[in-house]
Design a protein around this motif. Structure first.
Motif, PDB file in Angstrom:
ATOM      1  N   MET A 203      14.594  58.781  22.049  1.00 33.60           N
ATOM      2  CA  MET A 203      15.245  59.992  22.541  1.00 33.60           C
ATOM      3  C   MET A 203      16.743  59.946  22.266  1.00 33.60           C
ATOM      4  SD  MET A 203      14.970  59.294  26.679  1.00 33.60           S
ATOM      5  CE  MET A 203      15.461  60.910  27.192  1.00 33.60           C
ATOM      6  N   THR A 204      17.364  61.127  22.264  1.00 33.36           N
ATOM      7  CA  THR A 204      18.801  61.213  21.994  1.00 33.36           C
ATOM      8  C   THR A 204      19.568  61.192  23.320  1.00 33.36           C
ATOM      9  OG1 THR A 204      18.760  63.602  22.173  1.00 33.36           O
ATOM     10  CG2 THR A 204      18.376  62.679  19.965  1.00 33.36           C
ATOM     11  N   ALA A 205      20.892  61.009  23.191  1.00 34.16           N
ATOM     12  CA  ALA A 205      21.752  61.046  24.380  1.00 34.16           C
ATOM     13  C   ALA A 205      21.654  62.415  25.053  1.00 34.16           C
ATOM     14  CB  ALA A 205      23.189  60.728  23.991  1.00 34.16           C
ATOM     15  N   ALA A 206      21.549  63.484  24.234  1.00 34.51           N
ATOM     16  CA  ALA A 206      21.487  64.844  24.796  1.00 34.51           C
ATOM     17  C   ALA A 206      20.192  65.025  25.597  1.00 34.51           C
ATOM     18  CB  ALA A 206      21.575  65.884  23.686  1.00 34.51           C
ATOM     19  N   GLN A 207      19.104  64.463  25.088  1.00 31.48           N
ATOM     20  CA  GLN A 207      17.837  64.560  25.828  1.00 31.48           C
ATOM     21  C   GLN A 207      17.937  63.801  27.144  1.00 31.48           C
ATOM     22  OE1 GLN A 207      15.474  63.141  22.567  1.00 31.48           O
ATOM     23  NE2 GLN A 207      14.440  65.115  22.334  1.00 31.48           N
ATOM     24  N   LEU A 208      18.544  62.596  27.078  1.00 26.18           N
ATOM     25  CA  LEU A 208      18.725  61.808  28.298  1.00 26.18           C
ATOM     26  C   LEU A 208      19.548  62.598  29.318  1.00 26.18           C
ATOM     27  CD1 LEU A 208      18.551  59.135  29.930  1.00 26.18           C
ATOM     28  CD2 LEU A 208      20.662  58.425  28.800  1.00 26.18           C
ATOM     29  N   ALA A 209      20.658  63.165  28.825  1.00 21.21           N
ATOM     30  CA  ALA A 209      21.558  63.907  29.717  1.00 21.21           C
ATOM     31  C   ALA A 209      20.808  65.032  30.433  1.00 21.21           C
ATOM     32  CB  ALA A 209      22.732  64.467  28.914  1.00 21.21           C
TER      33      ALA A 209
ATOM     34  N   ALA B 209       9.566  62.859  34.628  1.00 22.45           N
ATOM     35  CA  ALA B 209       9.894  63.402  33.296  1.00 22.45           C
ATOM     36  C   ALA B 209      10.728  62.399  32.497  1.00 22.45           C
ATOM     37  CB  ALA B 209      10.653  64.723  33.436  1.00 22.45           C
ATOM     38  N   LEU B 210      11.670  61.710  33.156  1.00 28.25           N
ATOM     39  CA  LEU B 210      12.496  60.735  32.428  1.00 28.25           C
ATOM     40  C   LEU B 210      11.658  59.515  32.037  1.00 28.25           C
ATOM     41  CD1 LEU B 210      15.112  59.755  31.204  1.00 28.25           C
ATOM     42  CD2 LEU B 210      15.880  59.022  33.466  1.00 28.25           C
ATOM     43  N   VAL B 211      10.816  59.066  32.945  1.00 26.43           N
ATOM     44  CA  VAL B 211       9.952  57.907  32.649  1.00 26.43           C
ATOM     45  C   VAL B 211       9.103  58.216  31.410  1.00 26.43           C
ATOM     46  CG1 VAL B 211       7.979  56.555  33.492  1.00 26.43           C
ATOM     47  CG2 VAL B 211       9.911  57.033  35.009  1.00 26.43           C
ATOM     48  N   GLN B 212       8.546  59.407  31.382  1.00 28.79           N
ATOM     49  CA  GLN B 212       7.713  59.854  30.260  1.00 28.79           C
ATOM     50  C   GLN B 212       8.550  59.890  28.970  1.00 28.79           C
ATOM     51  OE1 GLN B 212       4.595  60.468  30.751  1.00 28.79           O
ATOM     52  NE2 GLN B 212       4.045  61.269  28.744  1.00 28.79           N
ATOM     53  N   ALA B 213       9.741  60.491  29.052  1.00 29.17           N
ATOM     54  CA  ALA B 213      10.581  60.672  27.861  1.00 29.17           C
ATOM     55  C   ALA B 213      11.035  59.328  27.284  1.00 29.17           C
ATOM     56  CB  ALA B 213      11.798  61.531  28.219  1.00 29.17           C
ATOM     57  N   LEU B 214      11.252  58.332  28.163  1.00 28.44           N
ATOM     58  CA  LEU B 214      11.751  57.028  27.688  1.00 28.44           C
ATOM     59  C   LEU B 214      10.714  56.306  26.823  1.00 28.44           C
ATOM     60  CD1 LEU B 214      13.548  55.771  30.929  1.00 28.44           C
ATOM     61  CD2 LEU B 214      14.634  56.130  28.711  1.00 28.44           C
ATOM     62  N   ARG B 215       9.480  56.731  26.916  1.00 25.72           N
ATOM     63  CA  ARG B 215       8.429  56.053  26.143  1.00 25.72           C
ATOM     64  C   ARG B 215       8.506  56.400  24.656  1.00 25.72           C
ATOM     65  NH1 ARG B 215       6.147  53.293  29.969  1.00 25.72           N
ATOM     66  NH2 ARG B 215       5.768  54.242  32.014  1.00 25.72           N
ATOM     67  N   ARG B 216       9.311  57.415  24.304  1.00 23.90           N
ATOM     68  CA  ARG B 216       9.505  57.800  22.892  1.00 23.90           C
ATOM     69  C   ARG B 216      10.996  57.702  22.588  1.00 23.90           C
ATOM     70  NH1 ARG B 216       5.688  62.050  23.741  1.00 23.90           N
ATOM     71  NH2 ARG B 216       3.667  61.185  23.161  1.00 23.90           N
TER      72      ARG B 216
ATOM     73  N   PRO C  63      18.502  55.375  25.662  1.00 22.16           N
ATOM     74  CA  PRO C  63      19.190  55.430  24.357  1.00 22.16           C
ATOM     75  C   PRO C  63      20.673  55.067  24.475  1.00 22.16           C
ATOM     76  CG  PRO C  63      18.809  57.639  25.194  1.00 22.16           C
ATOM     77  CD  PRO C  63      18.084  56.706  26.119  1.00 22.16           C
ATOM     78  N   ARG C  64      21.205  54.583  23.358  1.00 23.99           N
ATOM     79  CA  ARG C  64      22.640  54.287  23.314  1.00 23.99           C
ATOM     80  C   ARG C  64      23.432  55.563  23.567  1.00 23.99           C
ATOM     81  NH1 ARG C  64      23.842  49.375  21.477  1.00 23.99           N
ATOM     82  NH2 ARG C  64      22.162  48.554  20.218  1.00 23.99           N
ATOM     83  N   CYS C  65      24.463  55.481  24.401  1.00 14.17           N
ATOM     84  CA  CYS C  65      25.350  56.631  24.595  1.00 14.17           C
ATOM     85  C   CYS C  65      26.605  56.097  25.282  1.00 14.17           C
ATOM     86  CB  CYS C  65      24.704  57.709  25.455  1.00 14.17           C
ATOM     87  SG  CYS C  65      24.123  57.134  27.030  1.00 14.17           S
TER      88      CYS C  65
END
Ligand code: ATP
Length: 295
Positions: free
Chosen positions: A213-219, A204-211, A169-171
């Motif tokens: 997500m916010t900068a806070a989730q990425l962090a 977990a990050l690979v999985q999350a990137l498939r939907r 995500p953009r951040c």
């Protein structure tokens, strides 16, 4: 990678990488470590100019006088490997404006090597396949193939097995590097002595990137298994991580084997204030805003 031509001259702009996650999974018999990492291109660039010359030979100049200009420079080595592989009987003049900090874990040397392979393939109309270029890149270093791909990618093996991922995500990021680097072999040694305590963070990050997500989730999903060992080795890394957090970063993480660290910020104004404060606290050190890019 952005590039432009004028006749026999090509200009390229190659971005640095950050490791959003870095898991060290095991130590192989040959001493190399198996890793899993989400690698991300960010907007801090080296600029290269490649000029073809009729007389054979590779020459190099760079904006940093302390960098080697012979075959120890990964960009020169890339040109030699490319010319040998393709049997082209020309000379190449390489000039590099270094903006990616050296010894930072941001892959500066690997980025330059990838830019040379990519650039010469176009300048000389050799049209190597992506696979052939990636194979040549891997002979130069485990991280080099990533710079041919760019964007967001999962790296496995020793870093060479790449799977493109949906873009992070953009951040706004703040990247800072202590005055000193950290030796990768020394860090791995310390890491091996301490043992591996971390559950892997990359899946977990690979999985999350498939939907979306916010900068806070990425962090919340960024981590580096070698960070604690690196902070023990070079306390300045811990200091900068703390300063990023105190300046309002959602998270602060080391990239690669250091010594650069990055903070993820929700607001660009907070990030800009963090840059001002850290530049004041660390005169002469690399401190920069950066964004996530696709190149
Ligand atoms: P990585 O993230 O791949 O571990 P790094 O960012 O820690 O890399 P580099 O900046 O690539 O490290 O440089 C590490 C060493 O490589 C330095 O000692 C430097 O002298 C040497 N080197 C050779 N060629 C280059 C180049 N073109 N740019 C920067 N460093 C280079």
């Amino acid at each position: 990678m952005k590039y432009s031509f004028t006749g026999d001259t090509m200009q390229l702009r190659v971005p640095a990488k950050l490791n959003l996650t870095l898991d060290v999974l095991s130590r192989r018999e040959d001493g190399y470590h198996e890793i899993a990492s989400v690698m991300q291109s960010v907007s801090i660039f080296d600029q290269l100019t490649l000029r073809l010359r009729p007389e054979p030979g590779v020459t190099l100049s760079s904006s940093l006088p302390f960098l080697p200009i012979d075959q120890r420079n990964l960009a020169s080595r890339a040109a030699l490997v490319f010319l040998q592989h393709t049997g082209q009987k020309v000379g190449v003049e390489i000039s590099i404006k270094k903006r990616i900090p050296v010894g930072a874990g941001m892959g500066g040397g690997s980025a330059d090597a990838a830019a040379v392979l990519f650039g010469l393939d176009r300048l000389l109309h050799t049209r190597l396949s992506e696979k052939e270029l990636a194979t040549l890149a891997l002979t130069l270093g485990a991280d080099v193939p990533f710079f041919l791909l760019g964007g967001t990618a999962l790296a496995e093996g020793v870093g060479e097995r790449l799977t493109p991922l949906p873009l992070a995500p953009r951040c706004t990021l703040v990247v800072a590097k202590p005055r000193y680097g950290i030796s990768t072999p020394v860090l791995y040694q310390r890491f091996d002595q301490r043992g591996i305590h971390y559950p892997p963070a990359t899946p977990a990050l690979v999985q999350a990137l498939r939907r979306p997500m916010t900068a806070a989730q990425l962090a919340g999903l960024c981590s580096n298994a070698m960070q604690e060992a690196a902070v023990e080795e070079l306390p300045a890394i811990g200091q900068m991580l703390q300063e990023l957090t105190e300046a309002g970063a959602l998270s602060a993480t080391m990239t690669g084997s250091g010594s650069a660290v990055f903070g993820i910020f929700a607001r660009s104004s907070t990030a800009r204030d963090a840059v001002t404060a850290m530049r004041k606290a660390h005169p002469g050190c690399f401190v920069s805003l950066a964004g996530i890019i696709r190149e």
